[in-house]
Scaffold this active site. Sequence first.
Site, PDB file in Angstrom:
ATOM      1  N   ALA A  74     -11.729   2.788   2.176  1.00  0.00           N
ATOM      2  CA  ALA A  74     -12.478   2.191   1.071  1.00  0.00           C
ATOM      3  C   ALA A  74     -13.508   3.178   0.548  1.00  0.00           C
ATOM      4  O   ALA A  74     -14.179   3.856   1.326  1.00  0.00           O
ATOM      5  CB  ALA A  74     -13.188   0.922   1.541  1.00  0.00           C
ATOM      6  N   GLU A 107      -0.257   1.053   5.371  1.00  0.00           N
ATOM      7  CA  GLU A 107       0.370   0.262   4.309  1.00  0.00           C
ATOM      8  C   GLU A 107      -0.511   0.371   3.079  1.00  0.00           C
ATOM      9  O   GLU A 107      -1.733   0.418   3.185  1.00  0.00           O
ATOM     10  CB  GLU A 107       0.471  -1.229   4.689  1.00  0.00           C
ATOM     11  CG  GLU A 107       1.484  -1.536   5.747  1.00  0.00           C
ATOM     12  CD  GLU A 107       0.819  -1.959   7.049  1.00  0.00           C
ATOM     13  OE1 GLU A 107      -0.422  -2.085   7.072  1.00  0.00           O
ATOM     14  OE2 GLU A 107       1.519  -2.153   8.034  1.00  0.00           O
ATOM     15  N   ASN A 112      -0.659   0.273  -6.171  1.00  0.00           N
ATOM     16  CA  ASN A 112      -1.829   1.155  -6.073  1.00  0.00           C
ATOM     17  C   ASN A 112      -1.411   2.621  -6.172  1.00  0.00           C
ATOM     18  O   ASN A 112      -1.344   3.345  -5.184  1.00  0.00           O
ATOM     19  CB  ASN A 112      -2.591   0.872  -4.782  1.00  0.00           C
ATOM     20  CG  ASN A 112      -3.959   1.515  -4.772  1.00  0.00           C
ATOM     21  OD1 ASN A 112      -4.235   2.436  -5.533  1.00  0.00           O
ATOM     22  ND2 ASN A 112      -4.831   1.029  -3.900  1.00  0.00           N
ATOM     23  N   TYR A 119      -2.502   9.699  -0.715  1.00  0.00           N
ATOM     24  CA  TYR A 119      -1.838   9.836   0.585  1.00  0.00           C
ATOM     25  C   TYR A 119      -0.728  10.886   0.527  1.00  0.00           C
ATOM     26  O   TYR A 119      -0.561  11.675   1.465  1.00  0.00           O
ATOM     27  CB  TYR A 119      -1.302   8.489   1.062  1.00  0.00           C
ATOM     28  CG  TYR A 119      -2.373   7.429   1.180  1.00  0.00           C
ATOM     29  CD1 TYR A 119      -3.628   7.720   1.711  1.00  0.00           C
ATOM     30  CD2 TYR A 119      -2.166   6.130   0.730  1.00  0.00           C
ATOM     31  CE1 TYR A 119      -4.621   6.759   1.803  1.00  0.00           C
ATOM     32  CE2 TYR A 119      -3.154   5.166   0.829  1.00  0.00           C
ATOM     33  CZ  TYR A 119      -4.384   5.484   1.366  1.00  0.00           C
ATOM     34  OH  TYR A 119      -5.367   4.538   1.451  1.00  0.00           O
TER      35      TYR A 119
END
Length: 147
Positions: A74, A107, A112, A119
Amino acid sequence: MKELVIRKGRVEDLDGIAALEQVCFASPWSRESLCRDMTENQMAEYFVAELDNEVVGYLGIWLVSEEGYINNVAVSPFHRRQHVGSALIETMLEVTQEEGVRAHTLEVRASNEAAKGLYKKFGFNEAALRKGYYEDNGEDAIIMWRY
């Protein structure tokens, strides 16, 4: 100029981490769940991004044998697109690989694209799909792995 500091998370960071959960996720972890994870789960490790003594990002990971399961990344909406997420992931990978982790997984919501791109930049690849994984809206999750 402010300096971004990435370090291991501590219980004192709990309020900042819990606040990020509330603003970043549709189904946030409760402060109590985060506290329990940080204090009672010996597999859990947390990293925080700090700017002027304020937690502006965090990453939580569970270390199981030689695998790391990333459960949350986050970044404060006010600090996105400033490489905070990249710094968190880069530091986590360095530290956990030194600790013997050989593979990382997570996950991510199928929609997104920003997170998937981040990633992929670190070598994660899409491996599988979890249909209807997210309870808030039934969205699919993409499972990503990095070896």
